[in-house]
Design an enzyme around this catalytic site. Structure first.
Site, PDB file in Angstrom:
ATOM      1  N   ASP A  63      25.996 -33.694   0.675  1.00 26.11           N
ATOM      2  CA  ASP A  63      27.042 -32.695   0.937  1.00 26.11           C
ATOM      3  C   ASP A  63      27.359 -31.950  -0.351  1.00 26.11           C
ATOM      4  OD1 ASP A  63      28.317 -35.029  -0.169  1.00 26.11           O
ATOM      5  OD2 ASP A  63      30.261 -34.308   0.542  1.00 26.11           O
ATOM      6  N   ASP A  78      24.535 -30.835  -8.129  1.00 24.64           N
ATOM      7  CA  ASP A  78      25.513 -31.764  -7.529  1.00 24.64           C
ATOM      8  C   ASP A  78      25.420 -31.698  -6.026  1.00 24.64           C
ATOM      9  OD1 ASP A  78      27.695 -33.372  -7.061  1.00 24.64           O
ATOM     10  OD2 ASP A  78      29.192 -31.978  -7.804  1.00 24.64           O
ATOM     11  N   GLU A 138      30.680 -37.375  -0.068  1.00 24.76           N
ATOM     12  CA  GLU A 138      31.091 -37.674  -1.442  1.00 24.76           C
ATOM     13  C   GLU A 138      32.102 -36.658  -1.943  1.00 24.76           C
ATOM     14  OE1 GLU A 138      31.208 -38.043  -5.741  1.00 24.76           O
ATOM     15  OE2 GLU A 138      30.687 -36.253  -4.590  1.00 24.76           O
ATOM     16  N   ASP A 186      23.787 -38.420 -10.338  1.00 20.39           N
ATOM     17  CA  ASP A 186      24.818 -37.491  -9.847  1.00 20.39           C
ATOM     18  C   ASP A 186      25.786 -37.158 -10.977  1.00 20.39           C
ATOM     19  OD1 ASP A 186      26.335 -35.937  -8.122  1.00 20.39           O
ATOM     20  OD2 ASP A 186      27.474 -37.623  -7.325  1.00 20.39           O
ATOM     21  N   THR A 203      59.857  -7.277  -2.927  1.00 21.21           N
ATOM     22  CA  THR A 203      61.040  -8.055  -3.273  1.00 21.21           C
ATOM     23  C   THR A 203      61.320  -9.049  -2.159  1.00 21.21           C
ATOM     24  OG1 THR A 203      62.280  -6.158  -2.432  1.00 21.21           O
ATOM     25  CG2 THR A 203      62.123  -6.392  -4.822  1.00 21.21           C
ATOM     26  N   ARG A 235      43.384 -37.844 -12.582  1.00 22.48           N
ATOM     27  CA  ARG A 235      42.166 -38.601 -12.902  1.00 22.48           C
ATOM     28  C   ARG A 235      42.609 -39.904 -13.536  1.00 22.48           C
ATOM     29  NH1 ARG A 235      37.285 -36.600 -10.636  1.00 22.48           N
ATOM     30  NH2 ARG A 235      37.842 -34.446 -10.204  1.00 22.48           N
ATOM     31  N   HIS A 258      30.777 -27.348  -8.804  1.00 29.84           N
ATOM     32  CA  HIS A 258      32.043 -27.006  -8.119  1.00 29.84           C
ATOM     33  C   HIS A 258      32.514 -25.580  -8.430  1.00 29.84           C
ATOM     34  CE1 HIS A 258      33.401 -31.490  -7.521  1.00 29.84           C
ATOM     35  NE2 HIS A 258      32.093 -31.342  -7.447  1.00 29.84           N
TER      36      HIS A 258
HETATM   37  N1  BES Z   1      28.764 -35.364  -9.285  1.00 32.32           N
HETATM   38  C1  BES Z   1      30.175 -35.491  -9.224  1.00 32.32           C
HETATM   39  C2  BES Z   1      30.708 -36.619 -10.067  1.00 32.32           C
HETATM   40  C3  BES Z   1      30.649 -36.387 -11.554  1.00 32.32           C
HETATM   41  C4  BES Z   1      31.146 -35.218 -12.080  1.00 32.32           C
HETATM   42  C5  BES Z   1      30.149 -37.357 -12.366  1.00 32.32           C
HETATM   43  C6  BES Z   1      31.106 -35.020 -13.449  1.00 32.32           C
HETATM   44  C7  BES Z   1      30.121 -37.172 -13.719  1.00 32.32           C
HETATM   45  C8  BES Z   1      30.604 -35.989 -14.261  1.00 32.32           C
HETATM   46  C9  BES Z   1      30.627 -35.720  -7.787  1.00 32.32           C
HETATM   47  O1  BES Z   1      29.875 -35.008  -6.857  1.00 32.32           O
HETATM   48  C10 BES Z   1      32.047 -35.240  -7.642  1.00 32.32           C
HETATM   49  O2  BES Z   1      32.289 -34.094  -7.818  1.00 32.32           O
HETATM   50  N2  BES Z   1      32.959 -36.126  -7.304  1.00 32.32           N
HETATM   51  C11 BES Z   1      34.314 -35.771  -6.981  1.00 32.32           C
HETATM   52  C12 BES Z   1      34.905 -36.962  -6.281  1.00 32.32           C
HETATM   53  C13 BES Z   1      36.195 -36.716  -5.591  1.00 32.32           C
HETATM   54  C14 BES Z   1      36.079 -35.668  -4.529  1.00 32.32           C
HETATM   55  C15 BES Z   1      36.751 -37.995  -5.030  1.00 32.32           C
HETATM   56  C16 BES Z   1      35.083 -35.407  -8.228  1.00 32.32           C
HETATM   57  O3  BES Z   1      34.866 -35.995  -9.294  1.00 32.32           O
HETATM   58  O4  BES Z   1      35.936 -34.533  -8.138  1.00 32.32           O
HETATM   59 ZN    ZN Z   2      30.642 -32.940  -6.931  1.00 33.72          ZN
END
Ligand code: BES
Ligand code: ZN
Length: 456
Positions: free
Chosen positions: A88, A119, A153, A180, A315, A328, A427
């Site tokens: 995804d 990703d 994910e 990933d 307004t 995080r 992203h």
């Molecule tokens: N590939 C990323 C995780 C990642 C990002 C690992 C940067 C190392 C460095 C993964 O696809 C991701 O984006 N995960 C999300 C998880 C969340 C939706 C719970 C994230 O980190 O925002």
């Molecule tokens: Zn991601």
């Protein structure tokens, strides 16, 4: 291995053509209108596993998107690798900032641009092609292999913990391999031994039944946009420290040895700042940039919505205001504990002049591991063969929710060997994967299976 590597070299262009097809499927898990595309990506993943020579390939339904499973278990007595990844992808907006359409992969200057390039479709496909090359040229794999590719994910893997618990036997392995994550830097491959966790919320404030004339009513009622700004401003102090009471209680301090190791990494703060286009870097006082991102928790606003944002001036007193926020987390913070502290704090800081609703969304636990084990060393040798340079060891700021579940439920080590880059635009608009890294990654993956097979 020579014939396998020759095969990979000869097929370089074909791999890119096939990857383009994979990247053309808009498997955006966050958007319900793409559910069909998500399923199509699962089917495509399964089909390419079959073509690669994997057996027992099937889609397994979950309460959400299907999991793709496939295995090859023809190496009795040899270790079993569980490979995890996701098919995804994230939404693509803002669309107008993409140079080429996100689902029409385009190659420029040796990089392939598309949503999911890094990703994680590109990195999943890298392993599928490594498997294919081994099976085609040697008739099998040197190890036993299980593929476990999920489709949720990017929305927090909400159904995966349950799935892993229910399928412990099927997923049993000696080591988990995941690609990933980004490499430390261009030309500097890395093995990642820590990820941050996450807890995500939506805050909704309502001030009045409807929007109001700001002249007739301004000053008589609270403005939810302003209250939201005040609530958010209470979350962090000017030194970047989160003000939620108890937030840092369970944070595992950074060890002196880790701090010393990270100081040795070739990290150029000025270049980092310039590439981000930031006038200044900002973060928690007393920590370096790498420490802030890898070892410290943070509170961030992901989005804000309220009032009139069109052209010109209107307004108006908005009736509602909304924020998406997330934290995080680092070891040993727990998403449930932090969620509780956050909700209490919002209710405490938000005045009674507005109605407040706090909705918890997805999340995941932080993960960190001892990385002095034979599998990581095997990966180090494989990466050196694929990339011509031994990897450095790093943590990352991103999250992969299921990794801590693997650790808890399967009790085996995970090796995170990613081939993305810090500027891969994951992203964001113009996501990309360096095709040299993709290619070297296929070779390194093939060596990885071989190296793990030779372990005793
Ligand atoms: N590939 C990323 C995780 C990642 C990002 C690992 C940067 C190392 C460095 C993964 O696809 C991701 O984006 N995960 C999300 C998880 C969340 C939706 C719970 C994230 O980190 O925002
Ligand atoms: Zn991601």
């Amino acid at each position: 291995m020579n014939e396998v590597v020759d095969f990979i070299n000869v097929n370089r262009d074909r791999y890119v053509d096939e990857l383009k097809q994979y990247l053309a499927i808009p498997s955006i898990s966050a958007l319900p209108q793409h559910t069909g595309d998500v399923r199509r990506a699962a089917e495509w993943t399964g089909e390419s596993l079959r073509t690669a020579g994997m057996q027992n390939v099937r889609l397994i339904d979950t309460p959400g998107n299907p999991v793709v499973y496939g295995d090859w278990l023809g190496a009795p007595g040899k270790p079993t690798i569980l490979f995890y990844g996701h098919y995804d992808v994230q939404p693509v907006d803002p669309l107008d900032l993409w140079t080429t359409p996100p689902f029409e992969a385009s190659v420029r200057d040796g990089e392939i641009y598309a949503r999911g390039a890094a990703d994680d479709k590109g990195q999943v496909f890298m392993h599928i092609k490594a498997i294919e090359a081994c099976i085609r040229k040697t008739g099998g794999l040197p190890v036993n292999m299980k593929f476990f590719i999920e489709g949720e994910e990017e929305v927090g893997s909400v159904h995966l913990d349950e799935f892993v618990r229910a399928h412990k036997q099927d997923l049993a392995a000696d080591v988990v391999v995941i690609s990933d994550s980004p490499m430390f830097d261009r030309g500097i491959p890395s093995i990642c031994y820590g990820l941050r966790g996450l807890v995500y919320f939506q805050i909704d404030l309502r001030g009045t039944r409807s929007d109001l004339h700001s002249g007739s009513f301004g000053g008589a009622v609270a403005n939810p946009a302003f209250v939201l700004a005040q609530v958010l401003a209470q979350m962090k102090d000017r030194g970047g420290r989160v003000k939620i009471p108890g937030f840092y209680d369970d944070v595992r301090p950074l060890s002196d040895s880790e701090r010393a190791e990270w100081k040795k990494l070739p990290f150029n703060e000025t270049r980092y700042r310039k590439e981000l286009g930031a006038p200044r870097l900002f973060g928690e006082k007393g920590y370096s940039t790498l420490e802030r991102v890898w070892a410290r928790p943070t509170f961030e606003v992901n989005g804000l919505l309220s009032g009139f944002t069109g052209e010109g001036a209107k307004t108006v007193l908005p009736a509602v205001a909304m924020a998406k926020v997330s934290m995080r987390l680092v070891p040993d913070q727990h998403p449930d504990t932090i969620a509780g502290l956050f909700e209490t704090y919002v209710k405490k800081t938000c005045p009674p002049t507005v109605e407040v609703k706090v909705t918890r969304m997805h999340g995941g636990k932080p993960w960190m591991t001892e990385f002095d084990n034979k599998y990581v060393r095997a990966a180090g040798r494989a990466i050196e063969k694929g990339f011509g340079r031994a990897p450095v060891f790093n943590r990352e700021g991103g999250s992969i929710p299921v990794v801590s579940t693997f650790q808890e439920e399967l009790g085996v080590p995970s090796v995170l060997f990613g081939v993305g880059l810090p500027d891969e635009n994951a992203h964001a608009p113009n996501e990309k994967l360096d095709l040299g890294n993709f290619h070297n990654g296929i070779i390194a993956s093939a060596y990885l299976y071989q190296e793990i097979a030779e372990l005793t």
